[in-house]
Design a protein around this motif. Structure first.
Motif, PDB file in Angstrom:
ATOM      1  N   SER A 429      47.794  37.444  39.283  1.00 27.30           N
ATOM      2  CA  SER A 429      48.002  36.010  39.474  1.00 27.30           C
ATOM      3  C   SER A 429      47.440  35.228  38.302  1.00 27.30           C
ATOM      4  O   SER A 429      46.459  35.646  37.684  1.00 27.30           O
ATOM      5  N   ALA A 431      45.704  31.413  37.175  1.00 27.23           N
ATOM      6  CA  ALA A 431      44.748  30.546  37.861  1.00 27.23           C
ATOM      7  C   ALA A 431      45.469  29.700  38.900  1.00 27.23           C
ATOM      8  O   ALA A 431      46.662  29.416  38.785  1.00 27.23           O
ATOM      9  N   VAL A 432      44.744  29.303  39.951  1.00 28.78           N
ATOM     10  CA  VAL A 432      45.327  28.456  40.986  1.00 28.78           C
ATOM     11  C   VAL A 432      45.661  27.097  40.389  1.00 28.78           C
ATOM     12  O   VAL A 432      44.867  26.502  39.654  1.00 28.78           O
ATOM     13  N   GLU A 433      46.846  26.620  40.685  1.00 28.97           N
ATOM     14  CA  GLU A 433      47.277  25.297  40.242  1.00 28.97           C
ATOM     15  C   GLU A 433      46.878  24.303  41.320  1.00 28.97           C
ATOM     16  O   GLU A 433      47.287  24.426  42.474  1.00 28.97           O
ATOM     17  N   SER A 434      46.045  23.336  40.978  1.00 27.19           N
ATOM     18  CA  SER A 434      45.550  22.377  41.962  1.00 27.19           C
ATOM     19  C   SER A 434      45.986  20.984  41.552  1.00 27.19           C
ATOM     20  O   SER A 434      45.521  20.442  40.556  1.00 27.19           O
ATOM     21  N   THR A 527      51.624  36.789  42.267  1.00 26.01           N
ATOM     22  CA  THR A 527      51.580  35.594  43.107  1.00 26.01           C
ATOM     23  C   THR A 527      51.019  34.422  42.316  1.00 26.01           C
ATOM     24  O   THR A 527      50.090  34.594  41.520  1.00 26.01           O
ATOM     25  N   HIS A 528      51.578  33.266  42.544  1.00 21.22           N
ATOM     26  CA  HIS A 528      51.111  32.044  41.896  1.00 21.22           C
ATOM     27  C   HIS A 528      50.911  30.998  42.992  1.00 21.22           C
ATOM     28  O   HIS A 528      51.869  30.563  43.623  1.00 21.22           O
ATOM     29  N   THR A 529      49.663  30.636  43.243  1.00 19.49           N
ATOM     30  CA  THR A 529      49.314  29.727  44.330  1.00 19.49           C
ATOM     31  C   THR A 529      49.078  28.317  43.808  1.00 19.49           C
ATOM     32  O   THR A 529      48.443  28.124  42.772  1.00 19.49           O
ATOM     33  N   VAL A 530      49.591  27.341  44.556  1.00 17.29           N
ATOM     34  CA  VAL A 530      49.429  25.926  44.213  1.00 17.29           C
ATOM     35  C   VAL A 530      48.753  25.232  45.386  1.00 17.29           C
ATOM     36  O   VAL A 530      49.255  25.273  46.518  1.00 17.29           O
ATOM     37  N   ASP A 531      47.602  24.610  45.142  1.00 14.52           N
ATOM     38  CA  ASP A 531      46.940  23.783  46.152  1.00 14.52           C
ATOM     39  C   ASP A 531      47.632  22.425  46.173  1.00 14.52           C
ATOM     40  O   ASP A 531      47.473  21.620  45.243  1.00 14.52           O
ATOM     41  N   THR A 543      48.967  24.767  50.984  1.00 13.05           N
ATOM     42  CA  THR A 543      49.234  25.426  49.709  1.00 13.05           C
ATOM     43  C   THR A 543      50.646  25.982  49.706  1.00 13.05           C
ATOM     44  O   THR A 543      51.270  26.162  50.757  1.00 13.05           O
ATOM     45  N   THR A 545      52.865  29.229  47.657  1.00 10.47           N
ATOM     46  CA  THR A 545      52.745  30.408  46.808  1.00 10.47           C
ATOM     47  C   THR A 545      54.131  30.859  46.392  1.00 10.47           C
ATOM     48  O   THR A 545      55.017  31.013  47.240  1.00 10.47           O
TER      49      THR A 545
END
Length: 830
Positions: A429, A431-434, A527-531, A543, A545
């Protein structure tokens, strides 16, 4: 599935004239409307910033295409969305790609029913907005706003209302929905339903023919212009649970639906052939279809359904492990037990899926020998559900049982327990995109002829070793570079590079990984997660993903940066200045901030380093601690320059940085001195590696007004002496933080060691003794004797002994009273 972000063909792009390609990635803050019915073509408005050179709208999932894109101005783009008649119901993830970047992620909702807009005023119960069943209303809940919608229903007819608010990902919007009869009695209300997160769903069967009102508002009447909602109103089924809650890919499965106001039902459902992150089950009957799917797991495990009664060990449901256990904690105090045989040493991963599948159950899991107490138990690991890695201590029968944390229960408190062998897996993954934290978007935005680095995370589950990576489905002209990921780390930078002649374009890429050791084979997942929405204490409450990452080639950037790769290592306990050079295009003079986005283990670097206006280079100080791994890493420097239209980011090449053991070791002999005097400090030198020429050594950390000279040694030196001069004002005390900075020059570059620690004790002079003799006048200075080798410095103990002897000798030499006469002896008395 991979999808090329092809440039729109046959599409008229109405673009205003843009400035020189120094704009940053576009900002995408809102989409209106926030959703539409499947099978329609609709114009949507995308708003934000830096949209003047927008080229396309990118969807992470198939089902929606763009037939027209019109740039209105820098903050507004219009697009025609064509939604496939068989498009999956639910949310779609999208971004805007411009000539200079890729925006953050936003969502668009696709529903089954005709859309209408809320028409104000509709906040008077007596004057609601009249709609038909089978309608989706797009509205906004302003401050203290209450919206009413009226429908007609026959006795016994189902009325369902589901509101999407928080799921829109726009703001922390907590909607409320209720169904009210003409006499203002609430028949069904909902706020924060487990099934649909912080959104709500209400449903009734009409008790009589007549008019019924649906009320929508912010739950605390604290709405605002960002509280947009879609409320689906119709005669559709809405079940709150399915049993089982998962199935095998490709199989036909009988599914029992629970929780609809018209009662339970069972249908046969065919599972997709392959895993699909967005898969869910949609309830459907002759009246309509649910607007949002029930979450459903896909796994290779065989389903086992609980057989009631099974509330103790003696009547536990029998199964063979591995398997997937499915059931319901139907009432308060209920417990469900399952029994299986295991051999000594067998290991299973046992996971409960309840809250993660949107069940109201808060599960607590136990495992024990049949007829005995629990051997192990767990609650809330790693999230709101439970997990145990269980190793059977002996051959025999074991029982798995599940309860609600607060001993609650309900007809829809379903669960799924998966008992599986331990299997290795690699999860990759960025970094989480917030969005709300301002962490920015995570996309590889690569200017032509330039580079862009991101940090890549790799979670090794039940295996170890070095990893290697590749990127699939990159735009033409873009290459991907990644060093092998050392077994000791889980994060490192990877680099995307675009050729100078690469055409502006985009794609959705996936990064794949595998162990360097070909004998180790593990499945991998990207996986690419977005808050999207944050709640109290900045905790994500909504979120998204996706399984791919946007990569785009953009117009040229007015600068690039390069690391001057060090020719010498960074030694443990040492430091180095990393040189970064900027190449500017003519006319670009802005300052450029440079920093390392990632430091190897044990290495630290300074932030806040700027290549000044019109400047071409800067030095970034970096340090290694005493435990840094002795290896060679690939590092990267990111550059940032802000201009009127926004920030511009580029990256350097991946450069080698070697960490080595110190070339020399030093052993300090403690020294002590009175204020105002001099002392020699002996330092023993032990060579650890060869070097050419002299090394410069500076003693650092001396107290105020204490000085010494810079020394030099060679690889053959065994000791050196620092003559330390103190002042009467040098602070008294134990100064224990002295260290030597050793600079060895190799290949024309310094290798800086910081080696400690030494101790210097500074004492105040002793007070003069009373009646001490006057000092003797100095005799004439004799002719100098031939130079002798300097005496070896004394240790602290030797000095104390010498001082004691000198003081005793001086005391003996002082004049005193006459000695007393000797006492008479016996013979003298006689």
């Amino acid at each position: 599935m991979r999808h090329r972000l092809a440039l729109l063909s046959g599409v008229s792009l109405i673009l205003l004239a843009a400035t020189h390609a120094q704009a940053a990635s576009p900002g995408f803050s809102a989409i209106r409307p926030v959703g539409a019915q499947r099978g329609v073509e609709i114009e949507v408005n995308l708003t934000g910033a830096r949209l003047i050179d927008a080229k396309e709208v990118v969807f992470h999932e198939p089902g929606i295409s763009v037939t027209k894109l019109t740039v209105v101005n820098d903050g507004h783009v219009k697009a025609m969305f064509k939604i496939s008649p068989d498009a999956r119901l639910g949310l779609y993830d999208l971004r805007v790609r411009s000539a200079t970047g890729v925006s953050e992620l936003r969502t668009f909702s696709v529903g089954p029913y005709k859309d209408v807009a809320e028409v104000e005023p509709n906040n008077d119960f007596a004057k609601p907005q009249v709609i038909a069943l089978g309608t989706c209303v797009n509205g906004v809940a302003e401050t203290e706003d209450v919206d009413y919608f009226a429908v007609e229903a026959k006795k016994g007819q189902r009325i369902s209302a589901e509101v999407e608010g928080n799921r829109g990902g726009i703001s922390a919007f907590d909607p409320y929905v209720g169904i009210i009869n003409a006499k203002r009695f609430e028949l069904s209300t909902s706020d924060d339903l487990a099934l649909i997160w912080q959104d709500g769903f209400a449903s009734i069967t009409a008790p009589e023919d007549g008019t019924y009102l649906i009320q929508v508002r912010e739950s605390a009447y604290a709405g605002n212009a960002a509280c947009l909602y879609r409320v689906h109103i119709g005669d559709f089924p809405r079940f709150t649970a399915t049993i089982p809650a998962g199935g095998k890919p490709g199989e036909k499965l009988a599914v029992k639906w629970i929780g609809d106001v018209l009662g339970e039902k069972t249908t046969e459902v065919t599972m997709p052939a392959t895993a699909d992150r967005n898969f869910g089950l949609l309830a459907q009957d002759d009246k309509g279809v649910s607007p949002y799917p029930n979450m459903f797991r896909l796994s290779a495990l065989t389903n086992v359904l609980e057989v009631e009664p099974n509330d103790n060990h003696g009547i536990a449901t029998k199964f063979t492990a591995p398997g997937a256990l499915n059931g319901v904690i139907e009432k308060p105090g209920d417990e469900d037990h399952f029994v299986f045989d295991a051999k000594k040493g067998q290991v299973f991963d046992v996971r409960v899926f309840a809250r993660t599948l949107r069940s109201p159950l808060d599960p607590v899991l136990f495992i024990g020998k049949k007829g005995q107490g629990a051997l192990v138990g767990n609650d809330d690991n790693p999230g709101p559900d439970s997990y145990i890695r269980f190793t059977a201590p002996d051959d025999g029968e074991y029982v798995i049982w599940v309860v609600d944390h607060l001993k609650k229960g309900s007809p829809d408190s379903f669960y799924r327990i998966e008992i599986a062998p331990v299997e290795a897996k690699l999860v990759i993954s960025p970094a989480v995109e917030s969005l709300q934290r301002g962490a920015g978007h995570i996309a590889a935005v690569v200017p032509r002829g330039n580079r862009y680095a991101i940090l890549l995370n790799a979670a090794r589950n039940d295996f170890g070793g070095d990893l290697k990576f590749e990127a699939l489905n990159l735009p033409p002209g873009v290459t991907f570079e990644a060093d092998a990921m050392n077994a000791a780390i889980a994060t490192m930078p990877v680099l995307f590079t675009a050729t100078a002649d690469a055409a502006p374009a985009g794609s959705l890429a996936a990064i794949r990984g595998k162990p360097v050791d070909p004998k180790v084979i593990v499945p991998d997942e990207f996986t690419h997660t977005v808050d999207m929405v944050l709640g109290q204490n900045q905790i994500p409450v909504w979120t998204r993903t996706v399984d791919n990452m946007a990569v785009a080639v953009t117009d040229e950037c007015p600068y690039s940066i390069e690391i001057v790769e060090p020719k010498v290592p960074l030694v443990r306990g040492g430091s180095m200045n990393l040189k970064v050079i900027a190449k500017r295009k003519e006319g670009f003079t802005a300052p450029i901030a440079v920093s390392l986005p990632w430091n190897p283990p044990g290495v630290s670097s300074s932030g806040g380093i700027v290549i000044p206006e019109k400047g071409t280079e800067a030095l970034i100080p970096i340090n290694a601690d005493g435990g840094s791994p002795l290896t060679t890493w690939k590092i990267v420097v990111n550059g940032y320059s802000g201009i009127a239209t926004g920030p511009i980011y580029v990256s350097s090449q991946l450069a080698k940085l070697s960490v080595a053991a110190p070339y020399v070791a030093l052993t300090y002999q403690s020294a002590s001195v009175e204020q105002g005097k001099e002392v020699d400090m002996l330092v023993k030198v032990a060579k650890a590696a060869d070097w050419d020429g002299p090394a410069q050594i500076t003693l650092i950390g001396l107290p105020n007004k204490a000085v010494t000279e810079v020394k030099s040694i060679t690889k053959d030196s065994t000791d050196l002496i620092f003559k330390i001069k103190t002042d009467a004002a040098t602070p008294a005390g134990n100064h224990a933080n002295l260290f030597c900075q050793v600079v060895i020059t190799q290949a024309g570059e310094p290798i800086v060691h910081n080696i400690g620690t030494g101790t210097l004790r500074v004492d105040a002079p002793l007070p003069a003794k009373p009646n001490a003799p006057a000092p003797v006048a100095a005799a004439a200075t004799p002719a100098p004797a031939p130079a002798a080798a300097p005496p070896k410095p004394l240790t602290r103990l030797e000095k104390l002994r010498k001082e004691h002897a000198e003081r005793a000798k001086a005391a003996a030499a002082e004049p005193g009273p006459a000695p007393a006469p000797a006492p008479a002896t016996a013979s003298a008395a006689q």
